[in-house]
Design an enzyme around this catalytic site. Sequence first.
Site, PDB file in Angstrom:
ATOM      1  CE  LYS A   9      34.259  -5.242  27.995  1.00  0.00           C
ATOM      2  NZ  LYS A   9      34.053  -6.966  26.776  1.00  0.00           N
ATOM      3  CG  ASN A 191      44.343   2.739  23.870  1.00  0.00           C
ATOM      4  OD1 ASN A 191      45.013   1.756  24.262  1.00  0.00           O
ATOM      5  ND2 ASN A 191      44.690   3.164  22.205  1.00  0.00           N
ATOM      6  NE  ARG A 192      39.050   2.385  30.064  1.00  0.00           N
ATOM      7  CZ  ARG A 192      38.772   1.159  30.070  1.00  0.00           C
ATOM      8  NH1 ARG A 192      39.194   0.885  28.881  1.00  0.00           N
ATOM      9  NH2 ARG A 192      39.206   0.626  31.343  1.00  0.00           N
ATOM     10  CG  LEU A 193      40.930   7.129  22.379  1.00  0.00           C
ATOM     11  CD1 LEU A 193      42.290   7.834  21.269  1.00  0.00           C
ATOM     12  CD2 LEU A 193      40.776   9.077  23.577  1.00  0.00           C
TER      13      LEU A 193
END
Length: 214
Positions: A9, A191-193
């Site tokens: 996601k 970007n999962r940041l």
Amino acid sequence: MKDLGNYRKSYDKSELLESQLPEDPINLFHRWFHETEDFGGVDEVNAMTVASIGLDGYPKSRVVLLKKFNEEGFIFYTNYNSEKGRALEVNPQVCLSFFWPSIERQVIIKGNAEKTSEIVSDNYFDSRPDGSKLGAIVSPQSEVIPSRTFLEDNLRQLEKEFEGQNIPRPGHWGGYLVRPVSVEFWQGRPNRLHDRIRYTLLSDYTWQIDRLAP
């Protein structure tokens, strides 16, 4: 075995920057709570997971409903004789968590639970529908029972007993106020940041604000 490795996601609906932060986490929680209500897509925005340490030493989490929050903390109601209530009597340190996927946000609250005053518990109990009041009396929460019929038979008996009468709050049922010592806000980002901002209560009752790595 089903492989879930391809479940992906992208998070891109909002951001949480230091320039947006109030000094008090309750103010930010209030803002997020109502933004989630306005955004939609969450059936019960006040549903939260309460995690405690059980009498057997194992952590246990369950979903309950937040019923009030203010500068003191977060209030929910339960049976004091339940597994949850007995655990909190021994170890009042708890964790509350909210996950609002439609707006890609999560809040994690560490705090100490204490029983609300009888007046607060009475007032909330009196606001409940009669069916919910009777349910609180009928259910020996967390105990082993012989059948569903056991509950339904007891409910019918109480309905006759209290027909046309006020239903008083049972002494074993009431509220808990969780006073927070730490509140972490998580906002999904690309970007999962992800953005993670933690408020920590200091000895002078002010809040230290830190950004955490995602």
